[in-house]
Write a protein that holds these residues in place. Structure first.
Motif, PDB file in Angstrom:
ATOM      1  N   CYS A  83      -8.142 -29.385  -0.456  1.00  0.00           N
ATOM      2  CA  CYS A  83      -7.076 -28.637  -0.449  1.00  0.00           C
ATOM      3  C   CYS A  83      -5.680 -29.302  -0.341  1.00  0.00           C
ATOM      4  CB  CYS A  83      -7.057 -27.502   0.441  1.00  0.00           C
ATOM      5  SG  CYS A  83      -8.461 -26.370   0.460  1.00  0.00           S
ATOM      6  N   GLY A  84      -5.652 -30.335   0.761  1.00  0.00           N
ATOM      7  CA  GLY A  84      -4.530 -31.006   0.990  1.00  0.00           C
ATOM      8  C   GLY A  84      -4.248 -31.875  -0.153  1.00  0.00           C
ATOM      9  N   PHE A  85      -5.134 -32.834  -0.726  1.00  0.00           N
ATOM     10  CA  PHE A  85      -4.778 -33.799  -1.872  1.00  0.00           C
ATOM     11  C   PHE A  85      -4.595 -33.109  -3.094  1.00  0.00           C
ATOM     12  CE2 PHE A  85      -6.672 -36.723   1.327  1.00  0.00           C
ATOM     13  CZ  PHE A  85      -5.711 -37.669   1.436  1.00  0.00           C
ATOM     14  N   GLY A  86      -5.404 -32.175  -3.473  1.00  0.00           N
ATOM     15  CA  GLY A  86      -5.329 -31.370  -4.643  1.00  0.00           C
ATOM     16  C   GLY A  86      -4.081 -30.520  -4.747  1.00  0.00           C
ATOM     17  N   GLY A  87      -3.623 -30.197  -3.605  1.00  0.00           N
ATOM     18  CA  GLY A  87      -2.472 -29.145  -3.441  1.00  0.00           C
ATOM     19  C   GLY A  87      -1.085 -30.015  -3.752  1.00  0.00           C
ATOM     20  N   LEU A  88      -1.328 -31.303  -3.800  1.00  0.00           N
ATOM     21  CA  LEU A  88       0.046 -32.235  -3.990  1.00  0.00           C
ATOM     22  C   LEU A  88       0.694 -31.935  -5.102  1.00  0.00           C
ATOM     23  CD1 LEU A  88      -1.119 -35.558  -2.298  1.00  0.00           C
ATOM     24  CD2 LEU A  88       0.534 -33.795  -1.359  1.00  0.00           C
ATOM     25  N   GLU A  89      -0.159 -31.441  -6.187  1.00  0.00           N
ATOM     26  CA  GLU A  89       0.276 -31.041  -7.608  1.00  0.00           C
ATOM     27  C   GLU A  89       0.758 -29.701  -7.634  1.00  0.00           C
ATOM     28  OE1 GLU A  89      -2.980 -31.555 -10.351  1.00  0.00           O
ATOM     29  OE2 GLU A  89      -3.733 -33.416  -9.481  1.00  0.00           O
ATOM     30  N   GLY A  90       0.994 -28.970  -6.479  1.00  0.00           N
ATOM     31  CA  GLY A  90       1.867 -27.739  -6.606  1.00  0.00           C
ATOM     32  C   GLY A  90       0.988 -26.373  -6.285  1.00  0.00           C
ATOM     33  N   GLU A  91       1.558 -25.210  -6.377  1.00  0.00           N
ATOM     34  CA  GLU A  91       1.070 -24.111  -5.914  1.00  0.00           C
ATOM     35  C   GLU A  91       0.070 -23.794  -7.081  1.00  0.00           C
ATOM     36  OE1 GLU A  91       2.269 -19.586  -5.406  1.00  0.00           O
ATOM     37  OE2 GLU A  91       3.926 -21.101  -5.624  1.00  0.00           O
ATOM     38  N   ALA A  92       0.236 -24.079  -8.404  1.00  0.00           N
ATOM     39  CA  ALA A  92      -0.822 -23.849  -9.261  1.00  0.00           C
ATOM     40  C   ALA A  92      -2.100 -24.424  -9.171  1.00  0.00           C
ATOM     41  CB  ALA A  92      -0.282 -24.101 -11.023  1.00  0.00           C
ATOM     42  N   THR A  96      -5.851 -22.885  -8.243  1.00  0.00           N
ATOM     43  CA  THR A  96      -6.925 -23.230  -8.942  1.00  0.00           C
ATOM     44  C   THR A  96      -8.168 -23.584  -7.935  1.00  0.00           C
ATOM     45  OG1 THR A  96      -5.794 -23.807 -10.990  1.00  0.00           O
ATOM     46  CG2 THR A  96      -8.124 -24.683 -10.728  1.00  0.00           C
ATOM     47  N   LEU A  97      -7.817 -24.308  -7.072  1.00  0.00           N
ATOM     48  CA  LEU A  97      -8.740 -24.744  -5.935  1.00  0.00           C
ATOM     49  C   LEU A  97      -9.412 -23.556  -5.282  1.00  0.00           C
ATOM     50  CD1 LEU A  97      -7.188 -28.067  -4.476  1.00  0.00           C
ATOM     51  CD2 LEU A  97      -9.256 -27.790  -5.847  1.00  0.00           C
ATOM     52  N   ALA A  98      -8.364 -22.679  -4.764  1.00  0.00           N
ATOM     53  CA  ALA A  98      -8.793 -21.388  -4.322  1.00  0.00           C
ATOM     54  C   ALA A  98      -9.732 -20.525  -4.841  1.00  0.00           C
ATOM     55  CB  ALA A  98      -7.707 -20.617  -3.651  1.00  0.00           C
ATOM     56  N   ALA A  99      -9.521 -20.412  -6.443  1.00  0.00           N
ATOM     57  CA  ALA A  99     -10.438 -19.747  -7.385  1.00  0.00           C
ATOM     58  C   ALA A  99     -11.675 -20.431  -7.498  1.00  0.00           C
ATOM     59  CB  ALA A  99      -9.561 -19.557  -8.868  1.00  0.00           C
ATOM     60  N   ASP A 100     -11.991 -21.750  -7.328  1.00  0.00           N
ATOM     61  CA  ASP A 100     -12.950 -22.250  -7.365  1.00  0.00           C
ATOM     62  C   ASP A 100     -13.877 -22.256  -6.136  1.00  0.00           C
ATOM     63  OD1 ASP A 100     -12.623 -23.127  -9.982  1.00  0.00           O
ATOM     64  OD2 ASP A 100     -11.725 -25.017  -9.325  1.00  0.00           O
ATOM     65  N   GLY A 101     -13.385 -21.615  -5.068  1.00  0.00           N
ATOM     66  CA  GLY A 101     -14.254 -21.451  -3.778  1.00  0.00           C
ATOM     67  C   GLY A 101     -13.786 -22.574  -2.511  1.00  0.00           C
ATOM     68  N   SER A 208     -17.213 -27.792 -18.155  1.00  0.00           N
ATOM     69  CA  SER A 208     -16.941 -26.229 -18.615  1.00  0.00           C
ATOM     70  C   SER A 208     -18.427 -25.645 -18.063  1.00  0.00           C
ATOM     71  CB  SER A 208     -17.084 -26.078 -19.952  1.00  0.00           C
ATOM     72  OG  SER A 208     -17.886 -26.853 -20.469  1.00  0.00           O
ATOM     73  N   ALA A 209     -19.532 -26.464 -18.296  1.00  0.00           N
ATOM     74  CA  ALA A 209     -20.842 -25.703 -17.918  1.00  0.00           C
ATOM     75  C   ALA A 209     -20.925 -25.524 -16.376  1.00  0.00           C
ATOM     76  CB  ALA A 209     -22.064 -26.815 -18.463  1.00  0.00           C
ATOM     77  N   CYS A 210     -20.234 -26.598 -15.481  1.00  0.00           N
ATOM     78  CA  CYS A 210     -20.545 -26.726 -14.015  1.00  0.00           C
ATOM     79  C   CYS A 210     -19.574 -25.741 -13.478  1.00  0.00           C
ATOM     80  CB  CYS A 210     -20.224 -28.051 -13.591  1.00  0.00           C
ATOM     81  SG  CYS A 210     -20.209 -28.431 -11.700  1.00  0.00           S
ATOM     82  N   SER A 211     -18.486 -25.576 -13.954  1.00  0.00           N
ATOM     83  CA  SER A 211     -17.342 -24.534 -13.553  1.00  0.00           C
ATOM     84  C   SER A 211     -17.855 -23.001 -13.839  1.00  0.00           C
ATOM     85  CB  SER A 211     -15.957 -24.809 -14.232  1.00  0.00           C
ATOM     86  OG  SER A 211     -15.508 -26.018 -13.754  1.00  0.00           O
ATOM     87  N   VAL A 215     -22.685 -21.422  -8.490  1.00  0.00           N
ATOM     88  CA  VAL A 215     -23.401 -22.183  -7.510  1.00  0.00           C
ATOM     89  C   VAL A 215     -22.883 -23.780  -7.363  1.00  0.00           C
ATOM     90  CG1 VAL A 215     -25.279 -20.446  -6.852  1.00  0.00           C
ATOM     91  CG2 VAL A 215     -25.594 -22.488  -8.566  1.00  0.00           C
ATOM     92  N   CYS A 216     -22.029 -24.020  -8.435  1.00  0.00           N
ATOM     93  CA  CYS A 216     -21.743 -25.464  -8.801  1.00  0.00           C
ATOM     94  C   CYS A 216     -20.122 -25.466  -8.652  1.00  0.00           C
ATOM     95  CB  CYS A 216     -22.317 -25.796  -9.787  1.00  0.00           C
ATOM     96  SG  CYS A 216     -23.979 -25.569 -10.172  1.00  0.00           S
ATOM     97  N   MET A 217     -19.793 -26.946  -8.496  1.00  0.00           N
ATOM     98  CA  MET A 217     -18.428 -27.105  -8.436  1.00  0.00           C
ATOM     99  C   MET A 217     -18.347 -28.717  -9.215  1.00  0.00           C
ATOM    100  SD  MET A 217     -17.604 -27.970  -4.601  1.00  0.00           S
ATOM    101  CE  MET A 217     -18.645 -29.323  -3.524  1.00  0.00           C
ATOM    102  N   TYR A 218     -17.247 -28.938  -9.898  1.00  0.00           N
ATOM    103  CA  TYR A 218     -17.264 -30.072 -10.583  1.00  0.00           C
ATOM    104  C   TYR A 218     -15.952 -30.765  -9.868  1.00  0.00           C
ATOM    105  CZ  TYR A 218     -16.935 -33.063 -14.499  1.00  0.00           C
ATOM    106  OH  TYR A 218     -17.237 -34.304 -15.528  1.00  0.00           O
ATOM    107  N   ASP A 219     -16.386 -32.061  -9.685  1.00  0.00           N
ATOM    108  CA  ASP A 219     -15.431 -32.792  -8.794  1.00  0.00           C
ATOM    109  C   ASP A 219     -14.665 -33.836  -9.835  1.00  0.00           C
ATOM    110  OD1 ASP A 219     -17.045 -35.137  -9.603  1.00  0.00           O
ATOM    111  OD2 ASP A 219     -17.971 -35.246  -7.462  1.00  0.00           O
ATOM    112  N   GLY A 220     -14.674 -33.724 -10.879  1.00  0.00           N
ATOM    113  CA  GLY A 220     -13.836 -34.633 -11.958  1.00  0.00           C
ATOM    114  C   GLY A 220     -14.734 -35.492 -12.594  1.00  0.00           C
ATOM    115  N   THR A 221     -15.722 -35.808 -11.935  1.00  0.00           N
ATOM    116  CA  THR A 221     -16.937 -36.868 -12.527  1.00  0.00           C
ATOM    117  C   THR A 221     -18.176 -36.203 -12.775  1.00  0.00           C
ATOM    118  OG1 THR A 221     -17.230 -37.702 -10.617  1.00  0.00           O
ATOM    119  CG2 THR A 221     -15.422 -38.821 -11.974  1.00  0.00           C
ATOM    120  N   SER A 222     -18.570 -35.491 -11.720  1.00  0.00           N
ATOM    121  CA  SER A 222     -20.016 -34.866 -11.955  1.00  0.00           C
ATOM    122  C   SER A 222     -20.023 -33.500 -11.197  1.00  0.00           C
ATOM    123  CB  SER A 222     -20.908 -35.963 -11.016  1.00  0.00           C
ATOM    124  OG  SER A 222     -20.332 -35.843  -9.615  1.00  0.00           O
ATOM    125  N   CYS A 223     -21.320 -32.782 -11.409  1.00  0.00           N
ATOM    126  CA  CYS A 223     -21.391 -31.467 -10.688  1.00  0.00           C
ATOM    127  C   CYS A 223     -22.245 -31.441  -9.747  1.00  0.00           C
ATOM    128  CB  CYS A 223     -22.118 -30.703 -12.018  1.00  0.00           C
ATOM    129  SG  CYS A 223     -22.190 -28.841 -11.584  1.00  0.00           S
TER     130      CYS A 223
END
Length: 385
Positions: A83-92, A96-101, A208-211, A215-223
């Motif tokens: 949340c801390g680092f991802g949220g540096l890009e702003g409220e949107a 999105t991170l909140a919606a991803d759980g 797309s498949a991971c998201s 029960v899964c989350m995508y970290d930018g490179t893998s699921c």
């Protein structure tokens, strides 16, 4: 930044399932026994003569409670950093991170994204309202920088000039969140659900498949498995330890009359007899988690091995990481629906336990799950009588 609710929480409901409640119940029960006779008459308690002043303890519930708190704190670091680092890009991005759980919440006052540390949000995360209250209260106390303001549920530490929760907070809050009917969380999560989620996520290679998987989350490179699944893995493992510990304690105290105890049997470890729960006792304690019941049976059996005898027992595998003999999940006869063997485990001994080629992608997530489980189980095993 960590977001903390300053609003008054509504009156807590008694938890139906809470590992923290069950651990604290048995700790307080044993601490209330003031002499050896009273202590040993209680199946859950052990008279500890190794202390400077002998006292009544529960050598399973005490390290389990510490493990629950430490595990929650370590696991919270993941969403805190995300949340801390991802949220540096702003409220949107925070939304999105909140919606991803990830449990993130945007704070407009200082334009920052942090983990929602309110009691209700943490309850959803841990599945344990009592643990959530303790973590939330600790966070609130930790925000206080003045000794004058460090009051009520908080206590000032003069050594570190910091504010934290009162040491008696668990006992004082127990009756507001727990009662004798509160059960462990092992009944709310099937161990196979955790294994299944790990394997499902390991097979998904695209964002797309991971998201799209709940029960899964995508970290930018893998699921990988979602934070919710990782919290469930901790809850079901701790819950299994608490659900079976009465039989473990009863047998540990009954070596001289083990054969007379219906739930116990004598096993030999390197020529030394040991009184342990029967397979039927584990099955009865974990009626809704057959796979975990078999794992618990092997935890105790494998724990009696040294490195040489461990290598000769197909139910076990030696771990070079912690110099201990651990259960091999691939030896469990119970099958998990939709989760094909082999399950990956990390031993730290060269290549560890190999996987079939089709499950190669499972290595990272499977090893992380195994590492998480080992982190939970090892302190408990070392402290069992």
């Amino acid at each position: 930044m960590t977001t903390i609710s300053k609003q008054r929480e509504t009156k807590a409901a008694i938890a139906t399932h809470s590992n923290m409640c069950v651990a604290r119940r048995y700790i307080d029960l044993c601490e209330g026994k003031t002499n050896e006779g009273e202590c040993n008459a209680e199946p859950a308690c052990w008279w500890d003569v190794a202390q400077t002043t002998p006292k009544c303890t529960n050598p399973v519930a005490e390290p389990t409670e510490m493990g629950i708190e430490l595990g929650a704190a370590l696991m919270l670091l993941v969403p805190v950093l995300t949340c801390g680092f991802g949220g540096l890009e702003g409220e949107a991005a925070c939304t999105t991170l909140a919606a991803d759980g990830w449990g993130c919440v945007w704070t407009a006052a200082d334009s920052s994204c942090g983990v929602d540390m309110t009691e209700s949000a943490l309850t959803n995360m841990f599945g344990d309202s009592f643990l959530a209250k303790l973590i939330a209260q600790g966070s609130q106390c930790g925000e206080i920088t003045s000794e004058v303001a460090c009051v009520d549920a908080c206590a000032w530490d003069a050594t570190f000039s910091s504010c934290g929760s009162r040491t008696d907070l668990k006992t004082s809050l127990y009756s507001s969140y727990c009662d004798t009917d509160t059960k462990t969380q092992v009944d709310t999560t099937d161990y196979c659900e955790v294994l299944g989620a790990e394997k499902t996520c390991s097979t998904l290679t695209s964002d797309s498949a991971c998201s799209a998987s709940s029960v899964c989350m995508y970290d930018g490179t893998s699921c990988s498995a979602s934070i919710d699944i990782l919290f469930k893995s901790l809850a079901v493992t701790f819950g299994g330890k608490l659900a079976t510990h009465i039989d473990v304690m009863t047998c540990a105290k009954g070596l001289t009359n083990c054969a007379e105890l219906s739930n116990c049997e004598v096993l030999s470890s390197n020529g030394e007899p040991t009184c342990v729960p029967t397979d039927a006792a584990y099955d009865a304690a974990l009626p809704n988690n057959a796979f975990l019941a078999d794992m618990e049976k092997n935890v105790y059996t494998c724990g009696m091995h040294d490195s040489l005898s461990c290598a000769t027992d197909s139910k076990c595998v030696w771990s070079c990481d912690d110099s201990d003999c651990n259960p091999n999940p691939n030896s469990i006869e119970v099958t998990c629906a939709g989760v094909a063997k082999p399950y990956a485990i990390s031993t730290g001994c060269g290549s560890g336990v190999s996987l079939d080629s089709a499950a190669g992608a499972l290595r990272r997530d499977g090893l992380r799950l195994a590492a998480t489980t080992a982190f939970v189980l090892l302190p408990l095993l070392l402290l069992l009588p």
